[in-house]
Motif scaffolding. Structure first.
Motif, PDB file in Angstrom:
ATOM      1  N   ARG A 112       0.806  -1.216   0.000  1.00 42.51           N
ATOM      2  CA  ARG A 112       0.000   0.000   0.000  1.00 42.51           C
ATOM      3  C   ARG A 112       0.842   1.271   0.000  1.00 42.51           C
ATOM      4  NH1 ARG A 112      -2.934  -0.013   4.915  1.00 42.51           N
ATOM      5  NH2 ARG A 112      -1.479  -1.576   5.688  1.00 42.51           N
ATOM      6  N   VAL A 113       2.120   1.150   0.387  1.00 39.93           N
ATOM      7  CA  VAL A 113       3.054   2.283   0.350  1.00 39.93           C
ATOM      8  C   VAL A 113       4.366   1.765  -0.218  1.00 39.93           C
ATOM      9  CG1 VAL A 113       4.343   3.975   1.707  1.00 39.93           C
ATOM     10  CG2 VAL A 113       1.992   3.433   2.342  1.00 39.93           C
ATOM     11  N   SER A 114       4.922   2.474  -1.192  1.00 41.58           N
ATOM     12  CA  SER A 114       6.210   2.075  -1.753  1.00 41.58           C
ATOM     13  C   SER A 114       7.343   2.497  -0.819  1.00 41.58           C
ATOM     14  CB  SER A 114       6.407   2.717  -3.125  1.00 41.58           C
ATOM     15  OG  SER A 114       6.577   4.126  -3.002  1.00 41.58           O
ATOM     16  N   ALA A 115       8.493   1.869  -0.969  1.00 38.50           N
ATOM     17  CA  ALA A 115       9.642   2.227  -0.145  1.00 38.50           C
ATOM     18  C   ALA A 115      10.055   3.681  -0.396  1.00 38.50           C
ATOM     19  CB  ALA A 115      10.805   1.281  -0.430  1.00 38.50           C
ATOM     20  N   LYS A 116       9.934   4.140  -1.649  1.00 43.05           N
ATOM     21  CA  LYS A 116      10.300   5.519  -1.974  1.00 43.05           C
ATOM     22  C   LYS A 116       9.353   6.516  -1.294  1.00 43.05           C
ATOM     23  CE  LYS A 116      11.761   6.328  -6.076  1.00 43.05           C
ATOM     24  NZ  LYS A 116      11.864   6.569  -7.549  1.00 43.05           N
ATOM     25  N   ALA A 117       8.049   6.234  -1.321  1.00 41.01           N
ATOM     26  CA  ALA A 117       7.085   7.119  -0.663  1.00 41.01           C
ATOM     27  C   ALA A 117       7.286   7.098   0.848  1.00 41.01           C
ATOM     28  CB  ALA A 117       5.665   6.696  -1.012  1.00 41.01           C
ATOM     29  N   ALA A 118       7.609   5.929   1.391  1.00 42.99           N
ATOM     30  CA  ALA A 118       7.868   5.828   2.832  1.00 42.99           C
ATOM     31  C   ALA A 118       9.085   6.653   3.218  1.00 42.99           C
ATOM     32  CB  ALA A 118       8.066   4.365   3.224  1.00 42.99           C
ATOM     33  N   ALA A 119      10.110   6.660   2.360  1.00 39.61           N
ATOM     34  CA  ALA A 119      11.313   7.443   2.645  1.00 39.61           C
ATOM     35  C   ALA A 119      10.998   8.940   2.680  1.00 39.61           C
ATOM     36  CB  ALA A 119      12.388   7.150   1.609  1.00 39.61           C
ATOM     37  N   ALA A 120      10.132   9.396   1.758  1.00 42.53           N
ATOM     38  CA  ALA A 120       9.734  10.806   1.766  1.00 42.53           C
ATOM     39  C   ALA A 120       8.959  11.147   3.034  1.00 42.53           C
ATOM     40  CB  ALA A 120       8.889  11.103   0.527  1.00 42.53           C
ATOM     41  N   PHE A 121       8.100  10.245   3.464  1.00 41.93           N
ATOM     42  CA  PHE A 121       7.336  10.435   4.696  1.00 41.93           C
ATOM     43  C   PHE A 121       8.262  10.437   5.905  1.00 41.93           C
ATOM     44  CE2 PHE A 121       4.250   8.496   7.896  1.00 41.93           C
ATOM     45  CZ  PHE A 121       3.600   9.691   8.140  1.00 41.93           C
ATOM     46  N   LEU A 122       9.288   9.612   5.875  1.00 42.93           N
ATOM     47  CA  LEU A 122      10.300   9.595   6.932  1.00 42.93           C
ATOM     48  C   LEU A 122      10.971  10.956   7.067  1.00 42.93           C
ATOM     49  CD1 LEU A 122      12.425   8.388   8.875  1.00 42.93           C
ATOM     50  CD2 LEU A 122      13.603   7.480   6.875  1.00 42.93           C
ATOM     51  N   VAL A 123      11.354  11.555   5.958  1.00 42.93           N
ATOM     52  CA  VAL A 123      12.008  12.861   5.987  1.00 42.93           C
ATOM     53  C   VAL A 123      11.077  13.918   6.576  1.00 42.93           C
ATOM     54  CG1 VAL A 123      12.936  14.716   4.548  1.00 42.93           C
ATOM     55  CG2 VAL A 123      13.552  12.332   4.064  1.00 42.93           C
ATOM     56  N   LEU A 124       9.816  13.890   6.189  1.00 43.71           N
ATOM     57  CA  LEU A 124       8.846  14.852   6.700  1.00 43.71           C
ATOM     58  C   LEU A 124       8.727  14.759   8.216  1.00 43.71           C
ATOM     59  CD1 LEU A 124       6.639  16.964   6.185  1.00 43.71           C
ATOM     60  CD2 LEU A 124       5.021  15.078   5.851  1.00 43.71           C
ATOM     61  N   GLN A 125       8.626  13.550   8.756  1.00 44.69           N
ATOM     62  CA  GLN A 125       8.516  13.371  10.202  1.00 44.69           C
ATOM     63  C   GLN A 125       9.802  13.794  10.912  1.00 44.69           C
ATOM     64  OE1 GLN A 125       6.130   9.525  11.268  1.00 44.69           O
ATOM     65  NE2 GLN A 125       7.122   9.162   9.300  1.00 44.69           N
ATOM     66  N   ALA A 126      10.944  13.492  10.300  1.00 41.54           N
ATOM     67  CA  ALA A 126      12.220  13.876  10.895  1.00 41.54           C
ATOM     68  C   ALA A 126      12.357  15.397  10.965  1.00 41.54           C
ATOM     69  CB  ALA A 126      13.375  13.276  10.095  1.00 41.54           C
ATOM     70  N   LEU A 127      11.820  16.101   9.979  1.00 37.08           N
ATOM     71  CA  LEU A 127      11.870  17.560   9.990  1.00 37.08           C
ATOM     72  C   LEU A 127      11.033  18.129  11.136  1.00 37.08           C
ATOM     73  CD1 LEU A 127      11.692  18.375   6.171  1.00 37.08           C
ATOM     74  CD2 LEU A 127      13.658  18.674   7.703  1.00 37.08           C
ATOM     75  N   VAL A 128       9.905  17.485  11.438  1.00 35.10           N
ATOM     76  CA  VAL A 128       9.104  17.904  12.591  1.00 35.10           C
ATOM     77  C   VAL A 128       9.917  17.709  13.872  1.00 35.10           C
ATOM     78  CG1 VAL A 128       7.023  17.467  13.955  1.00 35.10           C
ATOM     79  CG2 VAL A 128       6.909  17.426  11.452  1.00 35.10           C
ATOM     80  N   GLY A 129      10.579  16.561  13.983  1.00 34.37           N
ATOM     81  CA  GLY A 129      11.420  16.314  15.143  1.00 34.37           C
ATOM     82  C   GLY A 129      12.553  17.321  15.261  1.00 34.37           C
ATOM     83  N   LEU A 130      13.133  17.689  14.128  1.00 41.41           N
ATOM     84  CA  LEU A 130      14.201  18.679  14.138  1.00 41.41           C
ATOM     85  C   LEU A 130      13.687  20.039  14.603  1.00 41.41           C
ATOM     86  CD1 LEU A 130      17.093  19.578  13.451  1.00 41.41           C
ATOM     87  CD2 LEU A 130      16.320  19.950  11.095  1.00 41.41           C
ATOM     88  N   ALA A 131      12.504  20.409  14.135  1.00 41.86           N
ATOM     89  CA  ALA A 131      11.912  21.682  14.556  1.00 41.86           C
ATOM     90  C   ALA A 131      11.708  21.723  16.062  1.00 41.86           C
ATOM     91  CB  ALA A 131      10.585  21.905  13.828  1.00 41.86           C
TER      92      ALA A 131
END
Length: 314
Positions: A112-131
């Motif tokens: 239901r989610v590709s590895a590439k799309a999951a990687a983009a979602f990972l970056v988005l969540q990491a940016l929230v953590g960085l903020a």
């Protein structure tokens, strides 16, 4: 090949009819499941050592209560980084998850989610953590970045050792350092003791959790403390939980905590003892229940520290 609809997927660890299933649009559900928003126990267990350390540090600093702003930042950071960690873990483990009954319905192995799309979602969540991290002082920012080391290596540990839970403890317990650091801008002995105690706590509760996958892990030769300790798990739980309580008690003493903190610690210890008494390695549903009960144990300890800080400042 058609991928299954999100509404047709049953995630074993998630409560049926949770808010993700009921409220989110279908395209967003796989990403919410990837971040485990439908299974909040993970971010609770990541958050609680932050609040323990923050509560104890606040009382030591003479503050009547922990900073609500810091408590909120830790909450947001725990949700974001737990989600990022789970996404990263699922990308790395996607082939293993497809071979394990409890995990094959996850978004990536189910298609239901590709590895590439999951990687983009990972970056988005990491940016929230960085903020979130950037709201703290310079020492705490550097300390927070150091937590990425155990997070990065954790998914690979089950391939080379029977003790991946130890590495999980190193990362999931990092808040035991952060809560103290944001108050004092440094680390002292009580923070280090909370950190080690939280590692032992994590090692034990995740061993309980791992018993759900014991047979599948054996079939594909993955390491876990559930496989290693097997029928001696109750003894392991007793040692780890007992040592965690002892170390927390020493941390409280060094931080000049008062009676309410120790009452909370005693209630925390009793809840952990209940887990050991009830534990049955062959009952997966019970193992999940005992694992999830650690949220309540951790909240009891948090309440004791917050009330103690308030009474000390009066």
């Amino acid at each position: 090949m058609n991928t299954p609809d999100s509404d047709d997927i049953v995630i074993p660890d998630a409560k049926r009819g949770n808010w993700v299933d009921r409220l989110l649009p279908a395209p967003l559900k796989p990403y919410a499941q990837l971040a485990r928003w439908d299974r909040p126990i993970g971010w609770w267990l990541l958050l609680l050592p932050c609040w323990w350390s923050l509560g104890l540090a606040s009382g030591t600093a003479g503050q009547p209560y922990p900073s609500p702003w810091y408590a909120l930042l830790f909450f947001i950071g725990a949700v974001a980084m737990r989600g990022a960690g789970c996404t990263y873990n699922d990308i790395v483990d996607r082939h293993i998850d497809a071979a394990v009954a409890r995990t094959r319905a996850r978004p990536i192995p189910s298609g239901r989610v590709s590895a590439k799309a999951a990687a983009a979602f990972l970056v988005l969540q990491a940016l929230v953590g960085l903020a979130v991290l950037l709201q703290f002082d310079r020492f705490s920012i550097g300390l927070g970045f150091c937590s990425m080391v155990p997070v990065a290596v954790y998914p690979f540990m089950k391939r080379i050792t029977h003790f991946p839970q130890a590495v999980l403890g190193l990362s999931f317990s990092w808040g035991g350092l952060m809560g103290w650091s944001v108050v004092f801008g440094r680390l002292d002995a009580p923070a280090l003791l909370i950190y080690v105690a939280a590692i032992l706590w994590t090692f034990a509760y995740d061993t309980i959790y791992a018993h759900q996958d014991r047979e599948d892990d054996a079939l594909i030769d993955l390491g876990s403390t559930a496989r290693y300790f097997a029928e001696t798990t109750p003894r392991l739980l007793t040692v780890c939980y007992g040592a965690a309580v002892l170390l927390l008690g020493v941390a409280f003493y060094l931080a000049d905590a008062r009676i309410v903190a120790y009452v909370g610690l005693a209630a925390f210890a009793r809840q952990l003892a209940w887990q050991v008494e009830r534990f049955d390695a062959d009952d997966g549903a019970l193992c999940l229940k005992l694992f999830k009960s650690n949220r309540d144990a951790g909240l009891i300890l948090t309440a004791g520290l917050v009330i103690d800080a308030f009474l000390k400042a009066m």
